[in-house]
Design a protein around this motif. Structure first.
Motif, PDB file in Angstrom:
ATOM      1  N   THR A 189       0.839  -1.189   0.000  1.00 23.80           N
ATOM      2  CA  THR A 189       0.000   0.000   0.000  1.00 23.80           C
ATOM      3  C   THR A 189       0.877   1.243   0.000  1.00 23.80           C
ATOM      4  OG1 THR A 189      -1.859   1.050   1.136  1.00 23.80           O
ATOM      5  CG2 THR A 189      -0.248  -0.038   2.529  1.00 23.80           C
ATOM      6  N   SER A 190       0.285   2.406  -0.329  1.00 19.54           N
ATOM      7  CA  SER A 190       1.118   3.604  -0.451  1.00 19.54           C
ATOM      8  C   SER A 190       0.333   4.903  -0.297  1.00 19.54           C
ATOM      9  CB  SER A 190       1.795   3.640  -1.821  1.00 19.54           C
ATOM     10  OG  SER A 190       0.813   3.816  -2.825  1.00 19.54           O
ATOM     11  N   GLY A 191      -0.980   4.844  -0.437  1.00 20.14           N
ATOM     12  CA  GLY A 191      -1.729   6.094  -0.508  1.00 20.14           C
ATOM     13  C   GLY A 191      -1.645   6.668  -1.909  1.00 20.14           C
ATOM     14  N   LYS A 192      -0.459   7.133  -2.265  1.00 19.92           N
ATOM     15  CA  LYS A 192      -0.270   7.764  -3.572  1.00 19.92           C
ATOM     16  C   LYS A 192      -0.257   6.717  -4.696  1.00 19.92           C
ATOM     17  CE  LYS A 192       2.707  11.129  -5.814  1.00 19.92           C
ATOM     18  NZ  LYS A 192       2.744  10.392  -7.073  1.00 19.92           N
ATOM     19  N   GLY A 193      -0.730   7.127  -5.844  1.00 15.06           N
ATOM     20  CA  GLY A 193      -0.713   6.243  -7.002  1.00 15.06           C
ATOM     21  C   GLY A 193       0.583   6.375  -7.789  1.00 15.06           C
ATOM     22  N   GLY A 194       0.864   5.371  -8.581  1.00  5.96           N
ATOM     23  CA  GLY A 194       2.004   5.445  -9.493  1.00  5.96           C
ATOM     24  C   GLY A 194       3.366   5.302  -8.859  1.00  5.96           C
ATOM     25  N   VAL A 195       3.420   4.791  -7.614  1.00  5.11           N
ATOM     26  CA  VAL A 195       4.720   4.668  -6.958  1.00  5.11           C
ATOM     27  C   VAL A 195       5.350   3.289  -7.184  1.00  5.11           C
ATOM     28  CG1 VAL A 195       4.244   6.395  -5.178  1.00  5.11           C
ATOM     29  CG2 VAL A 195       3.680   4.010  -4.745  1.00  5.11           C
ATOM     30  N   GLY A 196       4.553   2.355  -7.701  1.00  4.71           N
ATOM     31  CA  GLY A 196       5.103   1.024  -7.974  1.00  4.71           C
ATOM     32  C   GLY A 196       4.504  -0.077  -7.126  1.00  4.71           C
ATOM     33  N   LYS A 197       3.270   0.105  -6.665  1.00  8.77           N
ATOM     34  CA  LYS A 197       2.632  -0.929  -5.839  1.00  8.77           C
ATOM     35  C   LYS A 197       2.478  -2.249  -6.600  1.00  8.77           C
ATOM     36  CE  LYS A 197      -1.032   1.384  -4.836  1.00  8.77           C
ATOM     37  NZ  LYS A 197      -0.541   2.726  -5.182  1.00  8.77           N
ATOM     38  N   THR A 198       1.889  -2.166  -7.795  1.00  6.44           N
ATOM     39  CA  THR A 198       1.605  -3.395  -8.533  1.00  6.44           C
ATOM     40  C   THR A 198       2.904  -4.083  -8.965  1.00  6.44           C
ATOM     41  OG1 THR A 198      -0.477  -2.454  -9.249  1.00  6.44           O
ATOM     42  CG2 THR A 198       0.302  -4.349 -10.477  1.00  6.44           C
ATOM     43  N   THR A 199       3.857  -3.309  -9.459  1.00  6.02           N
ATOM     44  CA  THR A 199       5.169  -3.852  -9.812  1.00  6.02           C
ATOM     45  C   THR A 199       5.788  -4.556  -8.608  1.00  6.02           C
ATOM     46  OG1 THR A 199       5.501  -2.041 -11.357  1.00  6.02           O
ATOM     47  CG2 THR A 199       7.473  -3.204 -10.625  1.00  6.02           C
ATOM     48  N   SER A 200       5.678  -3.898  -7.437  1.00 10.55           N
ATOM     49  CA  SER A 200       6.289  -4.452  -6.228  1.00 10.55           C
ATOM     50  C   SER A 200       5.527  -5.687  -5.747  1.00 10.55           C
ATOM     51  CB  SER A 200       6.332  -3.406  -5.112  1.00 10.55           C
ATOM     52  OG  SER A 200       7.072  -2.288  -5.532  1.00 10.55           O
ATOM     53  N   ALA A 201       4.182  -5.640  -5.845  1.00 13.48           N
ATOM     54  CA  ALA A 201       3.384  -6.795  -5.417  1.00 13.48           C
ATOM     55  C   ALA A 201       3.734  -8.002  -6.271  1.00 13.48           C
ATOM     56  CB  ALA A 201       1.896  -6.480  -5.521  1.00 13.48           C
ATOM     57  N   ALA A 202       3.839  -7.784  -7.590  1.00 16.15           N
ATOM     58  CA  ALA A 202       4.178  -8.872  -8.510  1.00 16.15           C
ATOM     59  C   ALA A 202       5.581  -9.404  -8.197  1.00 16.15           C
ATOM     60  CB  ALA A 202       4.112  -8.373  -9.951  1.00 16.15           C
ATOM     61  N   ALA A 203       6.525  -8.491  -7.960  1.00 16.42           N
ATOM     62  CA  ALA A 203       7.913  -8.894  -7.713  1.00 16.42           C
ATOM     63  C   ALA A 203       8.049  -9.629  -6.382  1.00 16.42           C
ATOM     64  CB  ALA A 203       8.819  -7.663  -7.731  1.00 16.42           C
ATOM     65  N   ILE A 204       7.387  -9.135  -5.359  1.00 13.09           N
ATOM     66  CA  ILE A 204       7.541  -9.743  -4.034  1.00 13.09           C
ATOM     67  C   ILE A 204       6.831 -11.093  -3.960  1.00 13.09           C
ATOM     68  CG2 ILE A 204       6.813  -9.442  -1.605  1.00 13.09           C
ATOM     69  CD1 ILE A 204       7.992  -6.604  -1.869  1.00 13.09           C
ATOM     70  N   ALA A 205       5.636 -11.162  -4.567  1.00 11.60           N
ATOM     71  CA  ALA A 205       4.939 -12.449  -4.601  1.00 11.60           C
ATOM     72  C   ALA A 205       5.778 -13.475  -5.370  1.00 11.60           C
ATOM     73  CB  ALA A 205       3.566 -12.293  -5.244  1.00 11.60           C
ATOM     74  N   SER A 206       6.343 -13.068  -6.499  1.00 10.42           N
ATOM     75  CA  SER A 206       7.175 -13.981  -7.290  1.00 10.42           C
ATOM     76  C   SER A 206       8.425 -14.384  -6.509  1.00 10.42           C
ATOM     77  CB  SER A 206       7.599 -13.319  -8.607  1.00 10.42           C
ATOM     78  OG  SER A 206       6.471 -12.891  -9.325  1.00 10.42           O
ATOM     79  N   GLY A 207       9.001 -13.410  -5.809  1.00 11.61           N
ATOM     80  CA  GLY A 207      10.195 -13.688  -5.008  1.00 11.61           C
ATOM     81  C   GLY A 207       9.905 -14.703  -3.913  1.00 11.61           C
ATOM     82  N   LEU A 208       8.749 -14.578  -3.266  1.00 15.32           N
ATOM     83  CA  LEU A 208       8.374 -15.536  -2.219  1.00 15.32           C
ATOM     84  C   LEU A 208       8.185 -16.927  -2.833  1.00 15.32           C
ATOM     85  CD1 LEU A 208       5.845 -13.327  -0.199  1.00 15.32           C
ATOM     86  CD2 LEU A 208       7.958 -14.316   0.727  1.00 15.32           C
ATOM     87  N   ALA A 209       7.546 -16.964  -4.013  1.00 17.40           N
ATOM     88  CA  ALA A 209       7.321 -18.250  -4.690  1.00 17.40           C
ATOM     89  C   ALA A 209       8.650 -18.887  -5.080  1.00 17.40           C
ATOM     90  CB  ALA A 209       6.445 -18.045  -5.917  1.00 17.40           C
ATOM     91  N   LEU A 210       9.600 -18.059  -5.526  1.00 19.88           N
ATOM     92  CA  LEU A 210      10.925 -18.568  -5.896  1.00 19.88           C
ATOM     93  C   LEU A 210      11.644 -19.186  -4.697  1.00 19.88           C
ATOM     94  CD1 LEU A 210      12.231 -15.767  -8.320  1.00 19.88           C
ATOM     95  CD2 LEU A 210      11.822 -18.171  -8.906  1.00 19.88           C
TER      96      LEU A 210
END
Lengths: 117, 270
Positions: free
Chosen positions: B8-29
């Motif tokens: 989460t971030s409050g502000k838009g466009g800071v990279g939430k979705t990119t980070s969610a995708a990266a962190i979820a993938s990292g955990l899966a890895l």
């Protein structure tokens, strides 16, 4: 770079300005965020009471709750402009002074600005 | 016990979705069974970032309304067997995410996964509050920029007062700072808030710093979370952040100017 810094030691870079501005604005916002829920209602009531005596605007009355260790401090700031003092009517201790009665002589009707006797 | 993590971030466009995708993938890895959920109802984008946009049949709202079963809506990632994507709906009805419905779905997911990663919408409205409400941990995605830092502070306050853990007087949500789009050069020039500045202002523990990198756009262009790109500095920083999240000690990378050989500066990638 070093040499420039020595030559212009006063120049503040924009990151420093950003940090200072953030610190100030967040200090304010955190204080109002942590405030108890009754605060806006209290502020409204105070505004009404103080407003009976002095003409004030919404933004000249500020209510804050400060905290240090285990004591809370309720702080009320009212900014008052002396010229906006209202005449007092409803206070028990300060009764309104009776208005001076103006007696007009029949002949002075043409000149009502004459001081009452 | 499954853990619910909100980005989460409050502000838009800071990279939430990119980070969610990266962190979820990292955990899966790392072998953790992980599902990443899109909470941004109406503006679905996680499916694109994860590269599964053409496989979406049922979504979060369908499952909440009982129109589809959970296993019909979950999309299994083609790169990693531990990873699933749970897309959201494109409905305009922003109130479609009912809290009790979300809770029911999360409870069902908890039985099958180690980590449930929630990608929050921007703002502090219904969708964002629903996304953070059930969180055990929160990753606050922040850019080194005044409006982002201020909004992050606001969201940290909301987590401390409006989350389920706050409302039920449970142990507070663990908050972590993830600083994204960081440019060491600009920090050195005094044009950008530094990691230390942001840490000092927000006073929450630092999970990671993701350098501004061209590989992030390349990753979203191709629908491949950036951690799958081994050459990417951003990808490696995300993997470090994930390692720290699960309790490993990792040094912060890319916070010192890199010593590059002439060969690398001529032929190496940024």
């Amino acid at each position: 770079m070093r040499l420039l810094d020595l030559l212009f030691p006063e120049r503040r870079n924009s990151a420093v300005i950003a940090k200072d501005r953030l610190k100030i604005v967040l200090a304010h916002e955190r204080a109002s965020r942590d405030a108890p829920e009754f605060l806006p209602a209290l502020q409204k009531d105070l505004l009404e009471v103080v407003g009976r005596y002095v003409e004030i605007r919404d933004d000249t009355l500020r209510v804050n709750v400060g905290k240090s260790a285990d004591t809370s401090l309720l702080e009320i700031n009212v900014e008052i402009d002396r010229s906006l003092f209202k005449p007092v009517h409803n206070s028990a201790t300060m009764r309104p002074r009776p208005l001076p009665t103006v007696r007009l002589e029949p002949e002075s009707q043409a000149a009502p600005w004459v001081k009452p006797g | 016990m499954a853990k619910v993590i909100v980005l989460t971030s409050g502000k838009g466009g800071v990279g939430k979705t990119t980070s969610a995708a990266a962190i979820a993938s990292g955990l899966a890895l790392r072998g953790k069974r992980t599902v990443v959920i899109d909470f941004d109802v109406g503006l679905r984008n996680l499916d694109l970032i994860m590269g599964c946009e053409r496989r979406v049949v049922f979504d979060f709202i369908n499952v909440i309304n009982g129109d589809a079963k959970l296993n019909q809506a979950l999309i299994k990632d083609k790169r990693n067997d531990n990873l699933y994507v749970f897309p959201t709906s494109q409905t305009r009805d922003k109130e479609a995410l009912k809290r009790d419905g979300v809770e029911r779905v999360l409870d069902e997911l908890k039985e099958n996964f180690d980590y449930i990663v929630c990608d929050s919408p921007a703002g502090i409205e219904h969708g964002a509050i629903t996304a953070l409400y059930f969180a055990d941990s929160a990753i606050i995605v922040t850019n080194p920029e005044v409006s982002s830092v201020r909004d992050s502070d606001r969201i940290i306050g909301i987590l401390a007062s409006k989350s389920r853990r706050a409302e039920h007087n449970l142990e507070p949500v663990q908050v972590h700072l993830l600083l994204t789009r960081y440019s060491l050069e600009r920090v050195k020039k005094g044009e950008m808030l530094s990691v230390e500045d942001v840490k000092e202002i927000l006073s929450i523990p630092l999970l990671g710093v993701i350098p501004e990198s061209e590989t992030v756009l390349k990753a979203s262009n191709t629908g491949t979370p950036v951690v799958f790109d081994e050459e990417s500095p951003a990808g490696r920083s995300y993997l470090d952040a994930v390692a720290r999240f699960v309790g490993e000690q990792r040094e912060m990378r890319f916070l010192q100017p890199e010593r590059r050989s002439i060969f690398r500066s001529l032929f190496g990638r940024a």
